[in-house]
Design a protein around this motif. Structure first.
Motif, PDB file in Angstrom:
ATOM      1  N   LYS A   1       0.853  -1.383   0.082  1.00  0.00           N
ATOM      2  CA  LYS A   1      -0.136   0.219   0.102  1.00  0.00           C
ATOM      3  C   LYS A   1       0.741   1.514   0.090  1.00  0.00           C
ATOM      4  CE  LYS A   1      -4.253  -1.806   1.865  1.00  0.00           C
ATOM      5  NZ  LYS A   1      -5.237  -1.916   3.089  1.00  0.00           N
ATOM      6  N   GLY A   2       2.124   1.265   0.405  1.00  0.00           N
ATOM      7  CA  GLY A   2       2.849   2.275   0.583  1.00  0.00           C
ATOM      8  C   GLY A   2       3.958   2.516  -0.480  1.00  0.00           C
ATOM      9  N   VAL A   3       3.912   1.685  -1.543  1.00  0.00           N
ATOM     10  CA  VAL A   3       4.969   1.509  -2.659  1.00  0.00           C
ATOM     11  C   VAL A   3       4.366   2.330  -3.990  1.00  0.00           C
ATOM     12  CG1 VAL A   3       6.038   0.283  -4.190  1.00  0.00           C
ATOM     13  CG2 VAL A   3       5.676  -0.704  -2.116  1.00  0.00           C
ATOM     14  N   THR A   4       4.909   3.442  -3.994  1.00  0.00           N
ATOM     15  CA  THR A   4       4.497   4.530  -5.010  1.00  0.00           C
ATOM     16  C   THR A   4       5.050   4.090  -6.179  1.00  0.00           C
ATOM     17  OG1 THR A   4       6.391   6.081  -4.490  1.00  0.00           O
ATOM     18  CG2 THR A   4       4.091   6.259  -3.472  1.00  0.00           C
ATOM     19  N   CYS A   5       4.656   4.508  -7.452  1.00  0.00           N
ATOM     20  CA  CYS A   5       4.928   4.294  -8.781  1.00  0.00           C
ATOM     21  C   CYS A   5       4.943   5.644  -9.525  1.00  0.00           C
ATOM     22  CB  CYS A   5       4.406   3.196  -9.718  1.00  0.00           C
ATOM     23  SG  CYS A   5       2.511   3.680  -9.949  1.00  0.00           S
ATOM     24  N   ALA A   6       5.499   5.731 -10.680  1.00  0.00           N
ATOM     25  CA  ALA A   6       5.670   7.151 -11.349  1.00  0.00           C
ATOM     26  C   ALA A   6       5.575   6.577 -12.898  1.00  0.00           C
ATOM     27  CB  ALA A   6       7.090   7.607 -11.427  1.00  0.00           C
ATOM     28  N   PRO A   7       4.306   6.555 -13.358  1.00  0.00           N
ATOM     29  CA  PRO A   7       3.883   6.246 -14.767  1.00  0.00           C
ATOM     30  C   PRO A   7       4.088   7.663 -15.569  1.00  0.00           C
ATOM     31  CG  PRO A   7       1.824   6.063 -13.414  1.00  0.00           C
ATOM     32  CD  PRO A   7       2.936   6.331 -12.478  1.00  0.00           C
ATOM     33  N   PRO A   8       3.960   7.364 -16.916  1.00  0.00           N
ATOM     34  CA  PRO A   8       3.785   6.153 -17.630  1.00  0.00           C
ATOM     35  C   PRO A   8       5.260   5.549 -17.947  1.00  0.00           C
ATOM     36  CG  PRO A   8       3.874   7.835 -19.130  1.00  0.00           C
ATOM     37  CD  PRO A   8       3.805   8.459 -17.689  1.00  0.00           C
ATOM     38  N   TYR A   9       5.311   4.196 -17.954  1.00  0.00           N
ATOM     39  CA  TYR A   9       6.624   3.457 -18.410  1.00  0.00           C
ATOM     40  C   TYR A   9       6.597   3.043 -19.961  1.00  0.00           C
ATOM     41  CZ  TYR A   9       6.715   3.183 -13.292  1.00  0.00           C
ATOM     42  OH  TYR A   9       6.877   3.494 -11.888  1.00  0.00           O
ATOM     43  N   ARG A  10       7.697   3.337 -20.650  1.00  0.00           N
ATOM     44  CA  ARG A  10       7.593   3.337 -22.033  1.00  0.00           C
ATOM     45  C   ARG A  10       8.524   2.267 -22.485  1.00  0.00           C
ATOM     46  NH1 ARG A  10       9.507   8.475 -24.311  1.00  0.00           N
ATOM     47  NH2 ARG A  10      10.677   8.548 -22.599  1.00  0.00           N
ATOM     48  N   LEU A  11       8.184   1.400 -23.361  1.00  0.00           N
ATOM     49  CA  LEU A  11       8.742   0.396 -23.896  1.00  0.00           C
ATOM     50  C   LEU A  11       8.540   0.190 -25.269  1.00  0.00           C
ATOM     51  CD1 LEU A  11       6.949  -0.623 -20.951  1.00  0.00           C
ATOM     52  CD2 LEU A  11       8.910  -2.244 -21.056  1.00  0.00           C
ATOM     53  N   ARG A  12       9.502  -0.821 -25.927  1.00  0.00           N
ATOM     54  CA  ARG A  12       9.346  -1.153 -27.268  1.00  0.00           C
ATOM     55  C   ARG A  12       9.427  -2.650 -27.260  1.00  0.00           C
ATOM     56  NH1 ARG A  12      12.778   3.542 -28.483  1.00  0.00           N
ATOM     57  NH2 ARG A  12      11.508   4.988 -29.669  1.00  0.00           N
ATOM     58  N   VAL A  13       8.956  -3.383 -28.199  1.00  0.00           N
ATOM     59  CA  VAL A  13       9.252  -4.676 -28.725  1.00  0.00           C
ATOM     60  C   VAL A  13      10.499  -4.879 -28.911  1.00  0.00           C
ATOM     61  CG1 VAL A  13       8.946  -6.590 -30.268  1.00  0.00           C
ATOM     62  CG2 VAL A  13       6.985  -5.179 -29.329  1.00  0.00           C
ATOM     63  N   ASP A  14      11.494  -5.772 -28.556  1.00  0.00           N
ATOM     64  CA  ASP A  14      12.666  -5.938 -28.386  1.00  0.00           C
ATOM     65  C   ASP A  14      13.165  -6.932 -29.534  1.00  0.00           C
ATOM     66  OD1 ASP A  14      15.611  -6.707 -27.950  1.00  0.00           O
ATOM     67  OD2 ASP A  14      15.574  -6.405 -25.955  1.00  0.00           O
ATOM     68  N   LEU A  15      14.018  -6.548 -30.643  1.00  0.00           N
ATOM     69  CA  LEU A  15      14.128  -7.231 -31.742  1.00  0.00           C
ATOM     70  C   LEU A  15      15.359  -8.153 -31.678  1.00  0.00           C
ATOM     71  CD1 LEU A  15      13.120  -5.004 -34.777  1.00  0.00           C
ATOM     72  CD2 LEU A  15      11.801  -6.616 -33.905  1.00  0.00           C
ATOM     73  N   ALA A  16      16.284  -7.665 -30.534  1.00  0.00           N
ATOM     74  CA  ALA A  16      17.621  -8.394 -30.578  1.00  0.00           C
ATOM     75  C   ALA A  16      17.538  -9.817 -29.592  1.00  0.00           C
ATOM     76  CB  ALA A  16      18.298  -7.389 -29.822  1.00  0.00           C
ATOM     77  N   LYS A  17      16.672  -9.846 -28.612  1.00  0.00           N
ATOM     78  CA  LYS A  17      16.706 -10.942 -27.731  1.00  0.00           C
ATOM     79  C   LYS A  17      16.196 -12.162 -28.702  1.00  0.00           C
ATOM     80  CE  LYS A  17      16.008  -8.328 -23.642  1.00  0.00           C
ATOM     81  NZ  LYS A  17      15.281  -7.964 -22.415  1.00  0.00           N
TER      82      LYS A  17
END
Length: 217
Positions: free
Chosen positions: A98-114
């Motif tokens: 309950k006390g863990v805060t977040c800071a959205p947005p989180y921005r990602l892309r599909v990874d072509l290398a893995k």
């Protein structure tokens, strides 16, 4: 060896637990695109080897919590008896978060290398700052819950479309890799924005019940 989460015919096995996930926006470009990918996979030569997940369940795991089948220190919340019923564990973890805060947005892309891992799409943060912020959130979730799994620092973000039930034949493997490369290229380039993650409980891999949205702060 049987799959821990699915029967050979694709039916989900009981697999109860809790987790912190960011659901893919249902009207967003990635959820819509993955629904198309799922439909194409269901018609492919290798479809019988996959358990395809419901589109509504698509998400990115931010932090994997505890589950009923792995009750050992590190995998189970610190201070919770190893024989505690799963609902008790869910409640304790929810209170700790309950006390863990977040800071959205989180921005990602599909990874072509893995490397290809059936049947999921690897994701990468758009830059080092985004990576730092999401890794920091994972560290704080781990500290709050008392769960720290092997590979915590190297965990690879991804979204799961299905699970491989048994190995592909050589022909099926070739067909899957060709299809997957086409799908991955189709998804590459666009940025995925994820909002505040939810703490969820689940009975199997088909649905995740939100219990708490992490506060923004």
């Amino acid at each position: 060896m049987s799959h821990p989460k699915f029967h050979r015919d694709g039916r989900a096995k009981p697999f109860a637990g809790n987790t912190v996930i960011a659901h893919l926006p249902p009207d967003g470009w990635l959820a819509r695109s993955l629904a198309e990918v799922r439909a194409e996979a269901a018609r492919a030569s290798f479809a019988g080897k996959l358990a395809l997940l419901p589109v509504a369940s698509y998400h990115m795991t931010v932090f994997g919590g505890a589950d009923d089948q792995h009750r050992t220190p590190g995998l189970w919340p610190k201070g919770v008896p190893l024989d505690a019923p799963m609902p008790v564990c869910d409640e304790v973890v929810g209170e700790r978060l309950k006390g863990v805060t977040c800071a959205p947005p989180y921005r990602l892309r599909v990874d072509l290398a893995k490397p290809i891992q059936p049947f999921r799409f690897e994701l990468t943060l758009v830059d080092a700052d985004e990576e730092r912020r999401l890794r920091d959130l994972r560290d704080r979730l781990s500290a709050a819950t008392g769960v720290r799994k092997p590979g915590h620092d190297s965990y690879g973000f991804h979204t799961q479309v299905g699970y491989l039930l048994e190995p592909f034949t050589a022909d099926e493997q070739a067909d899957f890799e060709a299809a997957f490369e086409a799908w991955r290229e189709r998804l590459a380039g666009q940025v995925l924005e994820l909002g505040a993650p939810d703490y969820c409980a689940f009975d199997d891999m088909l649905a995740f019940r939100p219990r708490l949205r992490l506060p923004v702060g």
